[in-house]
Design an enzyme around this catalytic site. Structure first.
Site, PDB file in Angstrom:
ATOM      1  N   HIS A  81      24.145   4.094 -15.497  1.00 51.43           N
ATOM      2  CA  HIS A  81      23.289   3.098 -16.149  1.00 51.43           C
ATOM      3  C   HIS A  81      22.011   3.799 -16.601  1.00 51.43           C
ATOM      4  O   HIS A  81      21.871   5.023 -16.422  1.00 51.43           O
ATOM      5  CB  HIS A  81      22.999   1.934 -15.194  1.00 51.43           C
ATOM      6  CG  HIS A  81      22.513   2.383 -13.848  1.00 51.43           C
ATOM      7  ND1 HIS A  81      21.293   2.980 -13.661  1.00 51.43           N
ATOM      8  CD2 HIS A  81      23.106   2.348 -12.629  1.00 51.43           C
ATOM      9  CE1 HIS A  81      21.140   3.270 -12.376  1.00 51.43           C
ATOM     10  NE2 HIS A  81      22.232   2.900 -11.735  1.00 51.43           N
ATOM     11  N   LYS A  86      14.315   5.351  -6.327  1.00 54.63           N
ATOM     12  CA  LYS A  86      14.920   4.107  -5.832  1.00 54.63           C
ATOM     13  C   LYS A  86      15.542   4.353  -4.457  1.00 54.63           C
ATOM     14  O   LYS A  86      15.478   3.519  -3.575  1.00 54.63           O
ATOM     15  CB  LYS A  86      15.998   3.620  -6.797  1.00 54.63           C
ATOM     16  CG  LYS A  86      16.446   2.210  -6.498  1.00 54.63           C
ATOM     17  CD  LYS A  86      17.775   1.919  -7.096  1.00 54.63           C
ATOM     18  CE  LYS A  86      18.794   2.030  -6.016  1.00 54.63           C
ATOM     19  NZ  LYS A  86      20.132   1.715  -6.377  1.00 54.63           N
ATOM     20  N   ASP A  87      16.137   5.533  -4.303  1.00 57.61           N
ATOM     21  CA  ASP A  87      16.700   5.923  -3.003  1.00 57.61           C
ATOM     22  C   ASP A  87      15.666   6.811  -2.317  1.00 57.61           C
ATOM     23  O   ASP A  87      15.870   8.020  -2.157  1.00 57.61           O
ATOM     24  CB  ASP A  87      18.023   6.647  -3.219  1.00 57.61           C
ATOM     25  CG  ASP A  87      19.051   5.741  -3.869  1.00 57.61           C
ATOM     26  OD1 ASP A  87      19.624   4.895  -3.176  1.00 57.61           O
ATOM     27  OD2 ASP A  87      19.246   5.835  -5.102  1.00 57.61           O
ATOM     28  N   MET A  90      17.818  -1.035 -11.319  1.00 59.14           N
ATOM     29  CA  MET A  90      19.174  -0.780 -11.827  1.00 59.14           C
ATOM     30  C   MET A  90      19.997  -0.082 -10.760  1.00 59.14           C
ATOM     31  O   MET A  90      19.490   0.775 -10.033  1.00 59.14           O
ATOM     32  CB  MET A  90      19.102   0.086 -13.078  1.00 59.14           C
ATOM     33  CG  MET A  90      18.599  -0.678 -14.252  1.00 59.14           C
ATOM     34  SD  MET A  90      18.829   0.268 -15.756  1.00 59.14           S
ATOM     35  CE  MET A  90      18.122  -0.890 -16.912  1.00 59.14           C
ATOM     36  N   GLN A 131      29.824   9.710   2.686  1.00 55.59           N
ATOM     37  CA  GLN A 131      28.563   8.982   2.867  1.00 55.59           C
ATOM     38  C   GLN A 131      28.754   7.469   2.979  1.00 55.59           C
ATOM     39  O   GLN A 131      27.789   6.725   3.090  1.00 55.59           O
ATOM     40  CB  GLN A 131      27.564   9.335   1.764  1.00 55.59           C
ATOM     41  CG  GLN A 131      27.885   8.779   0.390  1.00 55.59           C
ATOM     42  CD  GLN A 131      26.957   9.326  -0.660  1.00 55.59           C
ATOM     43  OE1 GLN A 131      26.972  10.510  -0.964  1.00 55.59           O
ATOM     44  NE2 GLN A 131      26.107   8.478  -1.223  1.00 55.59           N
ATOM     45  N   GLY A 136      16.482   9.862  -7.945  1.00 54.66           N
ATOM     46  CA  GLY A 136      15.753   8.620  -8.199  1.00 54.66           C
ATOM     47  C   GLY A 136      14.938   8.226  -6.976  1.00 54.66           C
ATOM     48  O   GLY A 136      15.427   8.305  -5.845  1.00 54.66           O
ATOM     49  N   SER A 161      24.438   0.874  -9.856  1.00 52.60           N
ATOM     50  CA  SER A 161      25.854   0.747 -10.245  1.00 52.60           C
ATOM     51  C   SER A 161      26.454  -0.504  -9.614  1.00 52.60           C
ATOM     52  O   SER A 161      27.373  -1.112 -10.153  1.00 52.60           O
ATOM     53  CB  SER A 161      26.643   1.972  -9.771  1.00 52.60           C
ATOM     54  OG  SER A 161      26.072   3.137 -10.284  1.00 52.60           O
ATOM     55  N   GLY A 175      19.152   3.954 -15.364  1.00 54.92           N
ATOM     56  CA  GLY A 175      18.424   4.651 -14.300  1.00 54.92           C
ATOM     57  C   GLY A 175      18.908   6.093 -14.199  1.00 54.92           C
ATOM     58  O   GLY A 175      18.120   7.047 -14.206  1.00 54.92           O
ATOM     59  N   HIS A 176      20.234   6.264 -14.122  1.00 54.78           N
ATOM     60  CA  HIS A 176      20.803   7.615 -14.092  1.00 54.78           C
ATOM     61  C   HIS A 176      20.374   8.398 -15.328  1.00 54.78           C
ATOM     62  O   HIS A 176      20.040   9.576 -15.252  1.00 54.78           O
ATOM     63  CB  HIS A 176      22.335   7.547 -14.127  1.00 54.78           C
ATOM     64  CG  HIS A 176      22.977   6.943 -12.920  1.00 54.78           C
ATOM     65  ND1 HIS A 176      23.668   5.769 -12.977  1.00 54.78           N
ATOM     66  CD2 HIS A 176      23.052   7.362 -11.636  1.00 54.78           C
ATOM     67  CE1 HIS A 176      24.164   5.484 -11.781  1.00 54.78           C
ATOM     68  NE2 HIS A 176      23.791   6.428 -10.939  1.00 54.78           N
TER      69      HIS A 176
HETATM   70  P1  AMP Z   1      24.046   7.162  -7.420  1.00 51.91           P
HETATM   71  O1  AMP Z   1      25.024   7.331  -8.527  1.00 51.91           O
HETATM   72  O2  AMP Z   1      23.812   5.749  -7.024  1.00 51.91           O
HETATM   73  O3  AMP Z   1      24.310   8.086  -6.251  1.00 51.91           O
HETATM   74  O4  AMP Z   1      22.648   7.643  -8.016  1.00 51.91           O
HETATM   75  C1  AMP Z   1      22.490   8.939  -8.551  1.00 51.91           C
HETATM   76  C2  AMP Z   1      21.027   9.197  -8.718  1.00 51.91           C
HETATM   77  O5  AMP Z   1      20.461   8.231  -9.623  1.00 51.91           O
HETATM   78  C3  AMP Z   1      20.253   9.076  -7.395  1.00 51.91           C
HETATM   79  O6  AMP Z   1      19.286  10.103  -7.324  1.00 51.91           O
HETATM   80  C4  AMP Z   1      19.615   7.724  -7.524  1.00 51.91           C
HETATM   81  O7  AMP Z   1      18.415   7.597  -6.777  1.00 51.91           O
HETATM   82  C5  AMP Z   1      19.330   7.646  -9.021  1.00 51.91           C
HETATM   83  N1  AMP Z   1      19.151   6.261  -9.449  1.00 51.91           N
HETATM   84  C6  AMP Z   1      19.985   5.223  -9.184  1.00 51.91           C
HETATM   85  N2  AMP Z   1      19.474   4.079  -9.684  1.00 51.91           N
HETATM   86  C7  AMP Z   1      18.292   4.397 -10.257  1.00 51.91           C
HETATM   87  C8  AMP Z   1      17.280   3.655 -10.932  1.00 51.91           C
HETATM   88  N3  AMP Z   1      17.374   2.352 -11.109  1.00 51.91           N
HETATM   89  N4  AMP Z   1      16.196   4.316 -11.405  1.00 51.91           N
HETATM   90  C9  AMP Z   1      16.077   5.652 -11.220  1.00 51.91           C
HETATM   91  N5  AMP Z   1      17.001   6.416 -10.589  1.00 51.91           N
HETATM   92  C10 AMP Z   1      18.085   5.800 -10.110  1.00 51.91           C
END
Ligand code: AMP
Length: 283
Positions: free
Chosen positions: A34, A149-150, A184, A61, A147, A186, A36-37
């Site tokens: 999305h 966010k985490d 945002m 995880q 991100g 997934s 954010g990514h």
């Molecule tokens: P994930 O696919 O959920 O493991 O996320 C991959 C990376 O994207 C991680 O570093 C997340 O923190 C980052 N991420 C996920 N959602 C967002 C967001 N809304 N804004 C910024 N980074 C994000």
């Protein structure tokens, strides 16, 4: 853009860039991309000559098999998006390619993984540390983008790289939000229209705390106010709401003397687990 799934192949491709002294940026993801990514991807492309994005839903995880099985996957669409950004390499290993053996070695984050996400998702950070250790060794990036966010993940990975001398700079990117404030994720695509609106309350609670902090209200009182607010939202079930010192992740009840603080929240809407946080510089 090259799509590579074998770790050795990717290492070989990347070798030519290291030999030319080109720097490599890396964005680890679990796909279902999305905006954010894509913000992480944009920064990575801007700051590095070569960009690598991984798409891997890391089984180690997830402590809940159902959560893993329900995790959204959309590889075709992801690849299209990354291609439009001119990413150089997309790394898409299979479970067997990344985990040919069940690992015996593990990364223990000590007390840092005993709170919040680590407390409610048993073994989560062990899995995160394991997969990022593997990915950093395969890719050997100069910079890696995460991100905020985490937030707990970002802080733990920074610490892992410092403690284990991974020669990678960890860069945190601000949370990208939907127009209604919802961070945002997934997982958001599994929400109904109603659920999507309900979930925006997570952000509203944090915003209420932010405004209170600006007025100088003590954090303990704001947490209690936000807890009442969350309890008034139908369809939202809060798992935790905590104010922490981002330096050591310890819970705080007052912001006195602190230069920064974070408030982290996790909750369920329509059975879907969502997280968000507020990070504030106080001085
Ligand atoms: P994930 O696919 O959920 O493991 O996320 C991959 C990376 O994207 C991680 O570093 C997340 O923190 C980052 N991420 C996920 N959602 C967002 C967001 N809304 N804004 C910024 N980074 C994000």
């Amino acid at each position: 853009m090259l799509i590579v799934s074998a770790p050795d192949k990717l290492r070989n491709f990347l070798k030519q860039h290291y030999l030319k002294d080109q720097n490599v940026g890396f964005v680890p993801t679990m796909g279902a991309l999305h905006d954010g990514h894509l913000e992480l991807v944009k920064r990575c492309i801007l700051e590095n000559q070569i960009s690598v994005v991984s798409i891997f839903v890391n089984p180690t995880q997830f402590h809940d098999a159902e959560d893993l099985a329900n995790y959204p996957k959309d590889l075709k669409r992801d690849i299209k998006k990354l291609d439009s950004f001119n990413v150089d390499y997309v790394f898409t290993p299979s479970d067997n390619q990344l985990y040919p053996n069940k690992p015996l070695v593990s990364i223990d984050f000590g007390n840092l993984s005993k709170t919040m996400e680590g407390k409610f998702r048993k073994g989560h950070f062990k899995g995160v540390g394991m997969v990022l250790g593997k990915l950093f060794h395969i890719i050997n990036p100069d910079r890696a983008y995460f991100g905020l966010k985490d937030l707990q993940q970002y802080l733990l990975i920074k610490r892992m790289c410092a403690d284990l001398n991974f020669p990678v700079e960890i860069i945190g990117i601000d949370t990208v939000r939907e127009p209604n404030g919802l961070a945002m994720s997934s997982r958001n695509r599994r929400l109904s229209k109603n659920g999507f609106e309900t979930a925006s309350a997570l952000y509203n609670g944090l915003d209420l705390i932010k405004k209170g902090l600006k007025r100088g209200v003590v954090i303990e009182a704001l947490l209690s106010e936000a807890t009442h607010y969350y309890a008034s939202i139908n369809g939202l079930e809060i798992e935790y709401l905590e104010a922490i010192n981002p330096g050591d992740l310890k819970t705080i009840t007052s912001q006195k003397g602190l230069s920064e603080l974070a408030v982290c929240v996790a909750g369920y809407v329509e059975g879907i687990r969502l997280i968000d946080n507020l990070y504030l510089q106080l001085k």
